[in-house]
Design a protein around this motif. Structure first.
Motif, mmCIF file in Angstrom:
data_model
loop_
_atom_site.group_PDB
_atom_site.id
_atom_site.type_symbol
_atom_site.label_atom_id
_atom_site.label_comp_id
_atom_site.label_asym_id
_atom_site.label_seq_id
_atom_site.Cartn_x
_atom_site.Cartn_y
_atom_site.Cartn_z
ATOM 1 N N GLY A 119 -4.593 -14.044 -8.705
ATOM 2 C CA GLY A 119 -4.170 -12.399 -8.586
ATOM 3 C C GLY A 119 -3.042 -12.244 -9.374
ATOM 4 N N GLY A 120 -2.988 -10.853 -9.803
ATOM 5 C CA GLY A 120 -1.934 -10.224 -10.814
ATOM 6 C C GLY A 120 -2.379 -9.834 -12.102
ATOM 7 N N SER A 121 -2.324 -8.217 -12.157
ATOM 8 C CA SER A 121 -2.776 -7.404 -12.945
ATOM 9 C C SER A 121 -4.226 -7.897 -13.529
ATOM 10 C CB SER A 121 -1.439 -7.670 -14.007
ATOM 11 O OG SER A 121 -0.355 -6.909 -13.542
ATOM 12 N N VAL A 122 -5.063 -8.161 -12.745
ATOM 13 C CA VAL A 122 -6.404 -8.280 -13.055
ATOM 14 C C VAL A 122 -7.211 -6.909 -13.519
ATOM 15 C CG1 VAL A 122 -9.001 -9.325 -12.619
ATOM 16 C CG2 VAL A 122 -6.796 -10.490 -11.992
ATOM 17 N N GLY A 174 0.873 -14.003 3.452
ATOM 18 C CA GLY A 174 1.968 -14.761 2.482
ATOM 19 C C GLY A 174 1.991 -13.932 1.123
ATOM 20 N N HIS A 175 1.310 -12.547 1.234
ATOM 21 C CA HIS A 175 1.528 -12.142 -0.152
ATOM 22 C C HIS A 175 3.040 -11.713 -0.376
ATOM 23 C CE1 HIS A 175 1.392 -8.496 -2.856
ATOM 24 N NE2 HIS A 175 -0.084 -8.884 -3.282
ATOM 25 N N SER A 176 3.282 -11.679 -1.840
ATOM 26 C CA SER A 176 4.793 -11.709 -2.135
ATOM 27 C C SER A 176 5.490 -10.428 -1.427
ATOM 28 C CB SER A 176 4.924 -12.091 -3.569
ATOM 29 O OG SER A 176 4.400 -10.814 -4.297
ATOM 30 N N ILE A 200 2.535 -9.051 -10.677
ATOM 31 C CA ILE A 200 1.833 -8.405 -9.615
ATOM 32 C C ILE A 200 2.237 -6.977 -10.080
ATOM 33 C CG2 ILE A 200 1.734 -7.611 -7.409
ATOM 34 C CD1 ILE A 200 1.842 -10.500 -6.410
ATOM 35 N N GLY A 201 1.249 -5.973 -10.290
ATOM 36 C CA GLY A 201 1.463 -4.538 -10.658
ATOM 37 C C GLY A 201 2.261 -4.371 -12.170
ATOM 38 N N THR A 202 2.369 -5.331 -12.721
ATOM 39 C CA THR A 202 3.207 -5.394 -14.030
ATOM 40 C C THR A 202 2.446 -4.945 -15.464
ATOM 41 O OG1 THR A 202 3.296 -7.699 -14.310
ATOM 42 C CG2 THR A 202 5.162 -6.523 -13.136
ATOM 43 N N VAL A 232 -7.462 -8.673 -6.409
ATOM 44 C CA VAL A 232 -7.124 -7.561 -7.281
ATOM 45 C C VAL A 232 -6.316 -6.436 -6.430
ATOM 46 C CG1 VAL A 232 -8.604 -5.927 -8.911
ATOM 47 C CG2 VAL A 232 -9.521 -7.806 -8.433
ATOM 48 N N GLY A 233 -5.254 -5.895 -6.929
ATOM 49 C CA GLY A 233 -4.504 -5.020 -6.303
ATOM 50 C C GLY A 233 -5.037 -3.428 -7.042
ATOM 51 N N GLY A 234 -4.251 -2.925 -7.913
ATOM 52 C CA GLY A 234 -4.323 -1.814 -8.431
ATOM 53 C C GLY A 234 -5.791 -1.209 -8.783
ATOM 54 N N ALA A 235 -6.204 -2.264 -9.477
ATOM 55 C CA ALA A 235 -7.872 -1.970 -9.941
ATOM 56 C C ALA A 235 -8.757 -2.178 -8.945
ATOM 57 C CB ALA A 235 -8.143 -2.954 -11.186
ATOM 58 N N TYR A 292 -3.399 -17.606 -6.177
ATOM 59 C CA TYR A 292 -2.266 -17.885 -6.816
ATOM 60 C C TYR A 292 -1.929 -16.505 -7.482
ATOM 61 C CZ TYR A 292 0.560 -18.916 -10.779
ATOM 62 O OH TYR A 292 1.528 -18.763 -11.704
ATOM 63 N N GLU A 293 -0.830 -16.052 -7.200
ATOM 64 C CA GLU A 293 -0.326 -14.515 -7.772
ATOM 65 C C GLU A 293 1.217 -14.712 -8.067
ATOM 66 O OE1 GLU A 293 -2.997 -11.325 -5.785
ATOM 67 O OE2 GLU A 293 -1.039 -11.475 -4.560
ATOM 68 N N PRO A 294 1.336 -14.902 -9.534
ATOM 69 C CA PRO A 294 2.624 -15.041 -9.744
ATOM 70 C C PRO A 294 3.512 -13.822 -9.535
ATOM 71 C CG PRO A 294 1.049 -15.395 -11.512
ATOM 72 C CD PRO A 294 0.321 -15.142 -10.400
ATOM 73 N N TRP A 307 -6.063 -3.294 -0.974
ATOM 74 C CA TRP A 307 -5.539 -1.860 -1.315
ATOM 75 C C TRP A 307 -4.036 -1.492 -0.971
ATOM 76 C CZ3 TRP A 307 -9.771 2.340 0.346
ATOM 77 C CH2 TRP A 307 -11.023 1.981 -0.305
ATOM 78 N N LYS A 308 -3.506 -2.466 -0.590
ATOM 79 C CA LYS A 308 -1.883 -2.209 0.070
ATOM 80 C C LYS A 308 -1.702 -1.147 0.859
ATOM 81 C CE LYS A 308 -0.614 -4.591 -4.322
ATOM 82 N NZ LYS A 308 0.352 -4.903 -5.066
ATOM 83 N N MET A 309 -0.807 -0.296 0.570
ATOM 84 C CA MET A 309 -0.635 0.915 1.515
ATOM 85 C C MET A 309 -1.105 1.952 0.853
ATOM 86 S SD MET A 309 2.771 2.159 3.626
ATOM 87 C CE MET A 309 3.537 3.028 2.449
HETATM 88 C C1 PEP Z 1 -1.700 -8.011 -5.382
HETATM 89 O O1 PEP Z 1 -1.018 -7.349 -5.032
HETATM 90 O O2 PEP Z 1 -2.490 -8.752 -4.637
HETATM 91 C C2 PEP Z 1 -2.190 -8.002 -6.795
HETATM 92 C C3 PEP Z 1 -2.939 -8.921 -7.427
HETATM 93 O O3 PEP Z 1 -1.842 -6.460 -7.324
HETATM 94 P P1 PEP Z 1 -2.099 -6.005 -8.980
HETATM 95 O O4 PEP Z 1 -3.741 -6.369 -9.134
HETATM 96 O O5 PEP Z 1 -2.091 -4.752 -8.943
HETATM 97 O O6 PEP Z 1 -1.467 -6.884 -9.902
#
Ligand code: PEP
Length: 252
Positions: A212-215, A98-100, A174-176, A234-237, A168-170, A13-15
């Motif tokens: 991880g990254g825009s799933v 270690g999140h980017s 992330i969020g793009t 999963v971040g945003g979703a 693995y989160e390129p 959920w981040k912040m």
């Molecule tokens: C994340 O921040 O770990 C992430 C995967 O974000 P998003 O799904 O929004 O790209």
């Protein structure tokens, strides 16, 4: 779909999130209890302020909780920080390290990520260790070597298999809304499993490697169907139960 190791879908959920957002936690718990994630394990990593209240909601359901970072020390004069022991005490079973957004936003090195993962292990938490290359690094053909050195530097030697998940989160995904091709994801996950196999003496088939990254609900099936992908971070979703469960529902 039977999958070995047991898949994991974790929401970062981040912040984001105040008490009002706990309704999403309730909805996720109800959906998972009703079989909405099939065989997958579902973890929510809310902001630390919501952990204790979320733990009350998740009690007695299959949903578990995680933190988003932990300090290397169990306690001490570290204003604004949070320890693995505190996360555990608040109801977490996991912690993302270690999140980017921590590596770049807070200058965290491989060595500090390794100590955080070791702190998680000390406190009885499972560490979700994030690795991933930047766009420039991928374009220069360095994605595998960058991730290789992150793995070598960020994964403590003493971690037990149960206490380690790799994500693995390129960074550029992330969020793009951008994602690597399924071939690129497969290549990287195969590479990570090989490296972890060397580090953990041939047992990497038991380790979960998340992508991880825009799933999103629209690409989850394709991404999570890639060989060596054992789930998603999963971040945003993950902020709405509807989207998060559409993703976890791939494993029904
Ligand atoms: C994340 O921040 O770990 C992430 C995967 O974000 P998003 O799904 O929004 O790209």
């Amino acid at each position: 779909m039977t999958h070995n190791p047991r898949p994991l879908v974790a929401g970062n959920w981040k912040m984001h999130g105040v008490r009002e957002s706990l309704g999403e936690v309730s909805e996720i718990c109800a959906a998972v209890a009703g079989g909405g994630a099939g065989e997958a394990e579902v973890v929510i990593c809310p902001p630390a302020t919501l952990l204790m209240a979320a733990a009350q909601i998740c009690a007695g359901t299959p949903v578990t909780l995680g933190g988003q970072y932990c300090h290397t020390q169990p306690s001490g004069p570290f204003t604004g920080d949070i320890s693995a022991e505190m996360l555990k005490d608040a109801g977490a079973s996991y912690v993302i390290v270690g999140h980017s957004e921590r590596r770049f936003g807070h200058n965290e090195s491989n060595a500090s990520v390794r100590e955080e993962a070791a702190a998680a292990f000390r406190a009885g938490l499972t560490a979700i260790v994030c690795v991933g290359e930047t766009r420039a690094e991928r374009e220069a053909g360095h994605a595998l070597s960058v991730v290789g050195s992150q793995l070598a530097g960020s994964v403590p030697k003493a971690l037990s298999l149960e206490s380690l998940v790799i994500a693995y989160e390129p960074v550029w995904a992330i969020g793009t809304g951008l994602t690597p091709t399924p071939q690129d994801i497969a290549e990287m996950h195969r590479f990570i499993r090989g490296r972890i196999n060397e580090q953990l003496l041939g047992q990497a088939d038991k380790i979960r490697i998340l992508y991880g990254g825009s799933v999103k609900p629209g690409n989850a099936e394709e991404v999570m169907g890639v060989e060596d992908v054992d789930g998603a971070l999963v971040g945003g979703a993950s902020l709405t139960a509807k989207d998060f469960m559409a993703i976890a529902g791939v494993y029904r």
